[in-house]
Design a protein around this motif. Structure first.
Motif, PDB file in Angstrom:
ATOM      1  N   MET A   1       0.843  -1.192   0.000  1.00 27.06           N
ATOM      2  CA  MET A   1       0.000   0.000   0.000  1.00 27.06           C
ATOM      3  C   MET A   1       0.880   1.245   0.000  1.00 27.06           C
ATOM      4  SD  MET A   1      -2.770  -1.565  -0.178  1.00 27.06           S
ATOM      5  CE  MET A   1      -3.916  -0.190  -0.079  1.00 27.06           C
ATOM      6  N   GLY A   2       0.243   2.392   0.149  1.00 23.93           N
ATOM      7  CA  GLY A   2       0.997   3.646   0.208  1.00 23.93           C
ATOM      8  C   GLY A   2       1.261   4.219  -1.171  1.00 23.93           C
ATOM      9  N   ARG A   3       2.281   5.059  -1.235  1.00 26.07           N
ATOM     10  CA  ARG A   3       2.600   5.778  -2.460  1.00 26.07           C
ATOM     11  C   ARG A   3       2.995   4.806  -3.573  1.00 26.07           C
ATOM     12  NH1 ARG A   3       7.295   7.836  -4.494  1.00 26.07           N
ATOM     13  NH2 ARG A   3       7.095   9.668  -5.851  1.00 26.07           N
ATOM     14  N   VAL A   4       2.491   5.058  -4.768  1.00 31.05           N
ATOM     15  CA  VAL A   4       2.797   4.204  -5.919  1.00 31.05           C
ATOM     16  C   VAL A   4       4.088   4.701  -6.566  1.00 31.05           C
ATOM     17  CG1 VAL A   4       1.952   3.231  -8.077  1.00 31.05           C
ATOM     18  CG2 VAL A   4       0.320   3.941  -6.312  1.00 31.05           C
ATOM     19  N   SER A   5       5.044   3.811  -6.750  1.00 29.69           N
ATOM     20  CA  SER A   5       6.313   4.183  -7.379  1.00 29.69           C
ATOM     21  C   SER A   5       6.441   3.499  -8.742  1.00 29.69           C
ATOM     22  CB  SER A   5       7.482   3.755  -6.496  1.00 29.69           C
ATOM     23  OG  SER A   5       7.558   2.337  -6.460  1.00 29.69           O
ATOM     24  N   PRO A   6       7.275   4.043  -9.636  1.00 23.76           N
ATOM     25  CA  PRO A   6       7.506   3.377 -10.921  1.00 23.76           C
ATOM     26  C   PRO A   6       8.031   1.958 -10.728  1.00 23.76           C
ATOM     27  CG  PRO A   6       8.442   5.596 -10.943  1.00 23.76           C
ATOM     28  CD  PRO A   6       7.994   5.331  -9.547  1.00 23.76           C
ATOM     29  N   GLY A   7       8.899   1.763  -9.713  1.00 26.12           N
ATOM     30  CA  GLY A   7       9.446   0.424  -9.453  1.00 26.12           C
ATOM     31  C   GLY A   7       8.368  -0.571  -9.079  1.00 26.12           C
ATOM     32  N   GLN A   8       7.402  -0.125  -8.274  1.00 29.01           N
ATOM     33  CA  GLN A   8       6.306  -1.006  -7.870  1.00 29.01           C
ATOM     34  C   GLN A   8       5.471  -1.423  -9.086  1.00 29.01           C
ATOM     35  OE1 GLN A   8       2.456   0.346  -5.934  1.00 29.01           O
ATOM     36  NE2 GLN A   8       3.630  -0.232  -4.114  1.00 29.01           N
ATOM     37  N   LEU A   9       5.132  -0.448  -9.930  1.00 28.48           N
ATOM     38  CA  LEU A   9       4.350  -0.757 -11.132  1.00 28.48           C
ATOM     39  C   LEU A   9       5.130  -1.694 -12.054  1.00 28.48           C
ATOM     40  CD1 LEU A   9       2.793   2.738 -12.020  1.00 28.48           C
ATOM     41  CD2 LEU A   9       1.704   0.833 -10.833  1.00 28.48           C
ATOM     42  N   THR A  10       6.434  -1.459 -12.169  1.00 26.12           N
ATOM     43  CA  THR A  10       7.271  -2.317 -13.018  1.00 26.12           C
ATOM     44  C   THR A  10       7.261  -3.753 -12.506  1.00 26.12           C
ATOM     45  OG1 THR A  10       8.708  -0.455 -13.587  1.00 26.12           O
ATOM     46  CG2 THR A  10       9.612  -2.657 -13.922  1.00 26.12           C
ATOM     47  N   SER A  11       7.336  -3.926 -11.194  1.00 26.13           N
ATOM     48  CA  SER A  11       7.347  -5.287 -10.625  1.00 26.13           C
ATOM     49  C   SER A  11       6.043  -6.018 -10.938  1.00 26.13           C
ATOM     50  CB  SER A  11       7.584  -5.234  -9.112  1.00 26.13           C
ATOM     51  OG  SER A  11       6.471  -4.662  -8.442  1.00 26.13           O
ATOM     52  N   TYR A  12       4.921  -5.288 -10.945  1.00 30.19           N
ATOM     53  CA  TYR A  12       3.636  -5.913 -11.292  1.00 30.19           C
ATOM     54  C   TYR A  12       3.604  -6.284 -12.774  1.00 30.19           C
ATOM     55  CZ  TYR A  12       1.902  -4.070  -6.799  1.00 30.19           C
ATOM     56  OH  TYR A  12       1.720  -3.787  -5.467  1.00 30.19           O
ATOM     57  N   ILE A  13       4.119  -5.396 -13.611  1.00 25.10           N
ATOM     58  CA  ILE A  13       4.115  -5.649 -15.061  1.00 25.10           C
ATOM     59  C   ILE A  13       5.005  -6.839 -15.402  1.00 25.10           C
ATOM     60  CG2 ILE A  13       4.866  -4.661 -17.281  1.00 25.10           C
ATOM     61  CD1 ILE A  13       3.930  -1.890 -16.134  1.00 25.10           C
ATOM     62  N   GLN A  14       6.139  -6.957 -14.702  1.00 28.77           N
ATOM     63  CA  GLN A  14       7.083  -8.052 -14.965  1.00 28.77           C
ATOM     64  C   GLN A  14       6.458  -9.425 -14.709  1.00 28.77           C
ATOM     65  OE1 GLN A  14      10.146  -8.211 -16.106  1.00 28.77           O
ATOM     66  NE2 GLN A  14      10.752  -6.067 -16.241  1.00 28.77           N
ATOM     67  N   LEU A  15       5.436  -9.483 -13.851  1.00 26.63           N
ATOM     68  CA  LEU A  15       4.779 -10.768 -13.559  1.00 26.63           C
ATOM     69  C   LEU A  15       4.169 -11.388 -14.814  1.00 26.63           C
ATOM     70  CD1 LEU A  15       2.900  -9.799 -10.248  1.00 26.63           C
ATOM     71  CD2 LEU A  15       4.948 -11.239 -10.435  1.00 26.63           C
ATOM     72  N   PHE A  16       3.800 -10.552 -15.774  1.00 30.55           N
ATOM     73  CA  PHE A  16       3.138 -11.047 -16.991  1.00 30.55           C
ATOM     74  C   PHE A  16       4.148 -11.507 -18.042  1.00 30.55           C
ATOM     75  CE2 PHE A  16       0.205  -8.210 -14.917  1.00 30.55           C
ATOM     76  CZ  PHE A  16      -1.051  -8.721 -15.164  1.00 30.55           C
ATOM     77  N   LYS A  17       5.431 -11.217 -17.814  1.00 31.70           N
ATOM     78  CA  LYS A  17       6.449 -11.332 -18.851  1.00 31.70           C
ATOM     79  C   LYS A  17       6.542 -12.717 -19.495  1.00 31.70           C
ATOM     80  CE  LYS A  17      11.351 -10.355 -19.622  1.00 31.70           C
ATOM     81  NZ  LYS A  17      12.562  -9.706 -19.085  1.00 31.70           N
ATOM     82  N   ASN A  18       6.576 -13.750 -18.703  1.00 32.55           N
ATOM     83  CA  ASN A  18       6.785 -15.102 -19.248  1.00 32.55           C
ATOM     84  C   ASN A  18       5.504 -15.921 -19.344  1.00 32.55           C
ATOM     85  OD1 ASN A  18       9.636 -14.795 -19.517  1.00 32.55           O
ATOM     86  ND2 ASN A  18       9.809 -14.989 -17.283  1.00 32.55           N
TER      87      ASN A  18
END
Length: 705
Positions: A378-395
């Protein structure tokens, strides 16, 4: 289908095209491709075409023709079927094996008659007939090599690229921009034997160049088709000189006469010149994520309203610059993806912070649906946090396919948040607020002098300093927000100092950006300098590199730049009510920028309903003129823009995402239940304004012939 609107209008048009494209080679020009992109997506067109042997191709002179196994072609074009456009069609057909050709034009047959100089009386007698299209059908058969082959030419109004249910752009008219006082001199030079025009207020349809007038008629044709789809009879209003000409042309558009008689609904159509308020176009006050995305990410090739999203992160490729072109870019338009479309509309309608949280929420929900191992935070949304979520879809190919649209918007958000230009956004905003406060308290010379220390040659600039393009944007901001001012000795001296510093900076630039090359080329051409390069500079919209930009040439270009800035400052001088876009501050309140569009909407829905001062009504014929005449002696109410349940507001020259949201919210608060449709020539980012201001073809647009 839902209530008629910009999306249903666009999709209805494309359904007519899709009905023709089965097993065809389809050639699209860029404006129609952009309409398809936002309206229903290229996937829909590919599905309608079907078969591995059939392709989509860009409409251009060297486009690949159709092979032996490709007997059918469909050309989908936004322009008039005339001159270079027809020659390109001919060349493609002559190197192909087509036996069936369909040509779709977004321009009505009535406008083709106008373009071919058919008098209005003769055109009226041809109602229901299409001789121009029929002649081209014969030519198509001739070029295919057999008069028994099949050819069709038809009009489909593919005018709009719908960015939202309430907002649509007109890609074919992205370069249409209101006139400036300096254009009056150019118009006068083209009419040496006629009465000289004294100001923009004297410019009317009869004084415009033939090509600009024809471009306006093409736009009016499309808008009339939109009104037909909406089932409305429109009352036309205008704020500004070019808007007045467009509104008058729509009001008196002869082919619309019967359509209006049968219309059951009513609408007010109001055109507004962008030049009356460039502050909103170059300013950074909009707290909107989409506005920042559009401003910092590179433009999608061939498009005016979408950007490229780097998708390498979702592949196994290394994140290196040379790999960025290996993977097709993502984009913002997700017309075929319901979930991504819902996120896009949320981003348009929320502030930056809420929009970033909305991106996170959508990514989390998508990952949960795919049972991906997501770690909540929770808390402030950072670019790193969003990137980690996007990376889950990668493979996970299935998850990638299911949520491709959402991932494109997610990556667009991450790349914008990490972009160095986004960090400068707040710097711009702080300086603009300082300028606003100064304008209310100080003279123009003091305001302008604040810019002087910021003008540095490239060898002395750091990443935190403003480059030449950004300084140009700040100059446009200053002159537009200040408005009309008195030129005294102090201001003259300060302007000369700023000019000298800018001219020196231009000369010392190691390499001029494409925009600065275009601007310096246009300004030199405007002055008649370098006669040998005027034509070429006008055609390319560029100048030689900075190596060839001598101090003399640079000084002349900067002089012309300041002449344009003075025009910008005087743009609102004919206005009586909308003279200012700045509310001065005092000891207890900070000065604020009050957008012209906000003032226009507030005046429209003023509960006292006074006769608008600067919102001019355009008569549609004798009946309206009689009403106006009788109103001097009898109690006959003049048309008012708030009379009807639908307001169509068209900004000529572009609109920002923040302005669109502001107008939508303002109408909802001032007149609940009223419907508003916002139209404009393009979505704007700050750098678009210098491009449009210094374009060399404003009076002579390229219409394809």
């Amino acid at each position: 289908m839902s209530a008629p609107g910009v999306l249903s209008f666009t999709q209805q048009g494309w359904e007519q095209v899709l009905a023709k494209v089965k097993r065809a080679v389809v050639y699209l020009d860029s404006a129609c491709a952009e309409s398809l992109h936002w309206g229903c997506g290229s996937t829909r067109l590919l599905e309608a075409v079907g078969g591995p042997e059939f392709h989509l191709r860009e409409f251009e002179s060297d486009a690949v023709g159709g092979g032996v196994k490709q007997p059918k072609a469909v050309f989908v074009l936004s322009c008039l079927l005339k001159g270079r456009t027809v020659e390109t069609i001919r060349d493609i057909i002559c190197r192909s094996h087509f036996q069936y050709c369909v040509v779709v034009t977004a321009v009505s047959h009535a406008v083709h008659l106008t373009a071919n100089h058919v008098p209005a009386a003769a055109a009226a007698e041809l109602e229901g007939q299409h001789p121009v299209f029929e002649q081209l059908e014969e030519k198509l058969c001739e070029w295919m090599g057999n008069m028994n082959y099949t050819a069709e030419v038809l009009h489909v109004p593919l005018l709009l690229a719908p960015a939202a249910p309430y907002l649509a752009l007109t890609p074919a008219f992205a370069s249409l921009f209101p006139l400036l006082p300096q254009d009056v001199h150019l118009l006068n030079s083209a009419r040496p034997d006629k009465r000289r025009l004294g100001s923009l207020g004297e410019v009317d349809a009869s004084t415009l160049t033939p090509k600009l007038l024809l471009q306006i008629r093409c736009l009016v044709s499309g808008l009339s088709s939109l009104c037909e789809h909406l089932g409305v009879r429109e009352e036309c209003f205008a704020v500004g000189s070019l808007s007045r000409i467009i509104a008058a042309d729509l009001a008196t558009y002869a082919p619309a006469k019967n359509r209006r008689k049968n219309a059951t609904g009513r609408a007010s159509v109001i055109f507004v010149d962008r030049t009356l308020d460039l502050t909103g176009a170059v300013g950074h006050h909009g707290d909107n994520l989409v506005e920042k995305i559009i401003s910092v990410l590179p433009q999608l090739p061939g498009h005016t309203n979408d950007v490229m999203v780097n998708m390498v992160e979702l592949t196994a490729l290394q994140q290196e610059e040379e790999n960025q072109n290996v993977v097709a870019p993502g984009c913002l338009a997700q017309s075929h993806d319901t979930a991504a479309k819902a996120l896009w509309e949320a981003l348009l309608n929320t502030k930056h912070k809420e929009a970033v949280m909305e991106v996170r929420r959508h990514l989390v929900e998508a990952a949960s649906r795919e049972n991906l191992p997501i770690k909540m935070s929770m808390g402030r949304v950072s670019p790193g946090q969003l990137t980690s979520y996007i990376q889950l879809f990668k493979n996970n190919l299935k998850a990638l396919r299911n949520h491709c649209g959402l991932l494109q918007l997610g990556l667009a958000t991450v790349q914008t948040l990490k972009h160095p230009q986004t960090a400068k956004w707040d710097n711009f905003l702080a300086f603009e607020r300082l300028l606003l406060q100064s304008i209310g308290e100080s003279s123009m010379s003091i305001v302008l002098s604040q810019l002087l220390p910021m003008i540095k040659p490239s060898t002395q600039r750091t990443n935190d300093d403003y480059n030449l393009e950004e300084l140009l944007i700040l100059l446009i901001y200053i002159y537009s927000v200040t408005g009309e001012f008195v030129v005294d000795k102090d201001l003259g001296d300060t302007e000369e100092k700023v000019k000298k510093a800018l001219a020196q900076a231009f000369c010392e630039e190691s390499e001029l950006s494409p925009l600065l090359q275009k601007i310096t080329g246009a300004l030199q051409a405007a002055r008649g300098l370098l006669a040998s390069v005027v034509t070429e500079a006008g055609r390319r919209g560029s100048c030689d590199s900075s190596i060839n930009l001598t101090s003399h040439k640079s000084k002349i270009a900067v002089d012309e730049l300041f002449s344009t800035l003075r025009d910008i400052a005087g743009a609102r001088s004919p206005m009586k009510q909308f003279k200012s876009v700045c509310v001065p501050g005092n000891h207890s309140h900070q000065a604020i920028y009050k957008p012209l569009l906000k003032q226009v909407v507030e005046e429209i829905f003023n509960p006292e309903k006074p006769d608008p001062v600067d919102i001019e009504h355009m008569s549609s014929g004798l009946t309206d003129l009689l009403k106006t005449g009788f109103s001097m002696f009898m109690k006959v109410s003049r048309p008012h823009p708030s009379d009807h349940p639908l307001l169509i507001l068209f900004v000529v020259g572009g609109i920002t995402v923040s302005e669109a949201k502001m107008v939508k919210d303002l109408v909802a608060s001032l007149k609940p239940g009223a419907q508003v449709i916002l139209l404009s020539t393009r979505l704007l980012k700050p750098l678009n304004i210098p491009e449009l201001l210094f374009a060399t073809d404003r009076l002579h647009p390229d219409l394809g012939f």
